[in-house]
Design an enzyme around this catalytic site. Structure first.
Site, mmCIF file in Angstrom:
data_model
loop_
_atom_site.group_PDB
_atom_site.id
_atom_site.type_symbol
_atom_site.label_atom_id
_atom_site.label_comp_id
_atom_site.label_asym_id
_atom_site.label_seq_id
_atom_site.Cartn_x
_atom_site.Cartn_y
_atom_site.Cartn_z
ATOM 1 N N ASP A 119 0.819 -1.213 0.000
ATOM 2 C CA ASP A 119 0.000 0.000 0.000
ATOM 3 C C ASP A 119 0.861 1.275 0.000
ATOM 4 O O ASP A 119 2.096 1.207 -0.021
ATOM 5 C CB ASP A 119 -0.906 -0.061 1.253
ATOM 6 C CG ASP A 119 -2.285 0.528 1.016
ATOM 7 O OD1 ASP A 119 -2.446 1.318 0.080
ATOM 8 O OD2 ASP A 119 -3.204 0.212 1.799
ATOM 9 N N TRP A 179 -2.443 3.368 -5.900
ATOM 10 C CA TRP A 179 -3.660 4.095 -6.301
ATOM 11 C C TRP A 179 -3.465 4.937 -7.573
ATOM 12 O O TRP A 179 -4.115 5.975 -7.743
ATOM 13 C CB TRP A 179 -4.152 5.006 -5.167
ATOM 14 C CG TRP A 179 -4.027 4.443 -3.791
ATOM 15 C CD1 TRP A 179 -4.392 3.188 -3.387
ATOM 16 C CD2 TRP A 179 -3.498 5.096 -2.622
ATOM 17 N NE1 TRP A 179 -4.124 3.029 -2.054
ATOM 18 C CE2 TRP A 179 -3.591 4.178 -1.558
ATOM 19 C CE3 TRP A 179 -2.971 6.381 -2.381
ATOM 20 C CZ2 TRP A 179 -3.152 4.500 -0.266
ATOM 21 C CZ3 TRP A 179 -2.548 6.699 -1.094
ATOM 22 C CH2 TRP A 179 -2.633 5.765 -0.061
ATOM 23 N N GLY A 180 -2.555 4.516 -8.436
ATOM 24 C CA GLY A 180 -2.351 5.249 -9.689
ATOM 25 C C GLY A 180 -1.405 6.443 -9.582
ATOM 26 O O GLY A 180 -1.205 7.164 -10.570
ATOM 27 N N GLU A 225 1.581 8.887 -9.784
ATOM 28 C CA GLU A 225 2.609 9.018 -10.833
ATOM 29 C C GLU A 225 2.298 8.116 -12.026
ATOM 30 O O GLU A 225 3.186 7.486 -12.600
ATOM 31 C CB GLU A 225 4.011 8.727 -10.275
ATOM 32 C CG GLU A 225 4.426 9.746 -9.216
ATOM 33 C CD GLU A 225 5.918 9.684 -8.880
ATOM 34 O OE1 GLU A 225 6.718 9.258 -9.739
ATOM 35 O OE2 GLU A 225 6.247 10.086 -7.756
ATOM 36 N N ASP A 229 -9.724 3.860 -3.327
ATOM 37 C CA ASP A 229 -10.473 2.703 -2.817
ATOM 38 C C ASP A 229 -11.895 2.608 -3.362
ATOM 39 O O ASP A 229 -12.588 3.609 -3.517
ATOM 40 C CB ASP A 229 -10.596 2.777 -1.292
ATOM 41 C CG ASP A 229 -9.264 2.523 -0.621
ATOM 42 O OD1 ASP A 229 -8.230 2.547 -1.321
ATOM 43 O OD2 ASP A 229 -9.263 2.314 0.598
HETATM 44 C C1 GLA Z 1 -5.812 1.547 1.657
HETATM 45 C C2 GLA Z 1 -5.990 0.542 0.524
HETATM 46 C C3 GLA Z 1 -7.159 -0.372 0.856
HETATM 47 C C4 GLA Z 1 -6.897 -1.092 2.179
HETATM 48 C C5 GLA Z 1 -6.649 -0.068 3.284
HETATM 49 C C6 GLA Z 1 -6.173 -0.735 4.575
HETATM 50 O O1 GLA Z 1 -6.887 2.437 1.766
HETATM 51 O O2 GLA Z 1 -6.193 1.192 -0.695
HETATM 52 O O3 GLA Z 1 -7.356 -1.319 -0.176
HETATM 53 O O4 GLA Z 1 -5.796 -1.944 2.028
HETATM 54 O O5 GLA Z 1 -5.643 0.864 2.903
HETATM 55 O O6 GLA Z 1 -5.909 0.201 5.590
#
Ligand code: GLA
Length: 396
Positions: free
Chosen positions: A126, A161-162, A164, A183
């Site tokens: 993450d 999460w994309g 860069e 998310d």
């Molecule tokens: C981020 C991730 C989620 C999850 C949470 C856990 O938000 O994008 O998919 O893993 O952390 O805290």
């Protein structure tokens, strides 16, 4: 070799959040085997954030929370392996995980060795609490190299999460999957926006490194950890699952499969849809047409949110599969039923070619025979129709 096809499995986050335990993972493992998920292709049992203690031990090692995992992570991995499944764990590239647990920044090699000792097969990595002055690409590369040095084959599921434009470089740093968006939440707008945001990038998803549009919420009905907004209807879940299959995304179930209703279980186990996701050629969907429905002026003000924020509401896709098989897919993002027209010439099959499609409903398996030149379908609001097709010579 791993990740030749989009990985499939189950992850604890969407439903259970911090309420995880070895008991839960054992039950999930048993359910995957006993209720046919393994047979359908679901393979990884993944524990997400919140499995560790808040402090490392004096040697700097991550420590599983003894209340949640009294026998440690190796025992969990051993159980999962004993059933023929694979074990996934979670860490983060920043200083702390998203939920505030220790993270692997500057501990990459130590943690990777630890994961390998435990028998981990998959690492979700993450991006929370990442230092401002640190180099994102370099840190994902560092964990990728640490995993390669660990002596165990571990699927690297990067999750930044994309940031860069990860679709441009995650393959080259060795990731096997990359979360390309923020998310998912268990509502219609959330999954539609995620899918739409990645439409331009699916061509950069291919064997050994797949664009991961996040864990499914299919079957959650707003029970669990990502319940924000209005719960989805069954039709909307059909849209979600089939969009993920068209995209060739990893299929990671987020629902509580210990208590899933029969319709949703059937959807998640649908062999025809899964085969679209798992097709060996891994081609992205081709967008045949996209069209907006004109919203009458007087309706605009009262329109519910998706109508105001979602631009294009009618999509037709063609997805080319192996063995001369194709998918034709219609999506109606509008609230009301719509008639949709697909001219086969737009998919490279003009009338004059003499060819048509035999078509089979991907949800039900029902055959609708040969269709030539065009197809007109009526799609209910927030619903879709998918057909598995073969080219046929109509003059033969
Ligand atoms: C981020 C991730 C989620 C999850 C949470 C856990 O938000 O994008 O998919 O893993 O952390 O805290």
């Amino acid at each position: 070799m791993i990740a030749q096809l989009p990985p499939m499995g189950w992850n604890s986050w969407n439903t259970f959040g911090k309420d995880i335990s070895e008991e839960l993972l054992f039950q999930i493992t048993d359910t995957i085997i006993e209720e046919g998920y393994r047979e359908a292709g679901y393979e990884y049992v993944i524990v997400d954030d919140c499995w560790a203690l808040k402090e490392r031990d004096p040697e700097g090692n991550l420590v599983p929370d003894p209340e949640k995992f009294p026998h440690g992570m190796k025992a969990v991995a051993d159980y999962i392996h004993s059933k023929g499944l694979k074990f996934g764990i979670y860490s983060c590239a920043g200083i702390l995980t998203c939920a505030g647990y220790p993270s692997s920044y500057d501990h990459e090699y130590q943690d990777a060795r630890q994961f390998a000792r435990w028998g981990v097969d998959y690492l979700k990595y993450d991006f929370c609490n990442f230092p401002d002055n640190a180099d994102c690409k370099n840190r994902y590369l560092t964990m990728s190299m640490a995993l390669k040095a660990s002596g165990r084959e571990i699927l690297f599921a990067a999750c930044n999460w994309g940031t860069e434009d990860s679709w441009n470089w995650m393959r080259s740093i060795g990731a096997h999957t990359y979360r390309s968006t923020g998310d998912i939440f268990d509502n219609y707008q959330s999954f539609i926006r995620i899918f739409q945001s990645q439409l331009p990038h699916f061509s950069q998803s291919a064997p050994f490194c797949f664009n991961d549009i996040d864990m499914l919420t299919v079957g959650m009905y707003n029970k669990g950890n990502v319940a924000i907004g209005k719960a989805c209807t069954d039709n909307e879940y059909r849209m979600q699952f089939s969009l993920w299959c068209l995209a060739g995304s990893p299929l990671i179930i987020g629902a509580n499969i210990l208590e899933l209703n029969p319709a949703m279980k059937e959807l998640l186990l649908n062999k025809r849809l899964i085969a679209i996701d798992q097709d060996p050629e891994c081609r992205p969907p081709y967008l045949v047409s996209q069209r907006s429905v004109k919203i009458p002026e007087e309706d605009r003000e009262n329109a519910i949110e998706p109508l105001r924020c979602i631009k294009d509401q009618l999509y037709i896709f063609l997805k080319i599969l192996s063995d001369n098989t194709f998918v034709v897919a219609y999506y109606n993002l509008f609230e009301q039923e719509q008639e949709m027209l697909f001219s086969f010439a737009d998919a490279g099959i003009p009338y004059a070619s003499g060819y048509g499609f035999t078509m089979e409903d991907a949800f039900t398996g029902e055959s609708i025979g040969v269709v030539r030149d065009y197809q007109r379908v009526t799609v209910p609001g927030h619903d879709c129709k998918l057909y598995i097709c073969k080219l046929v010579d109509c003059n033969a």
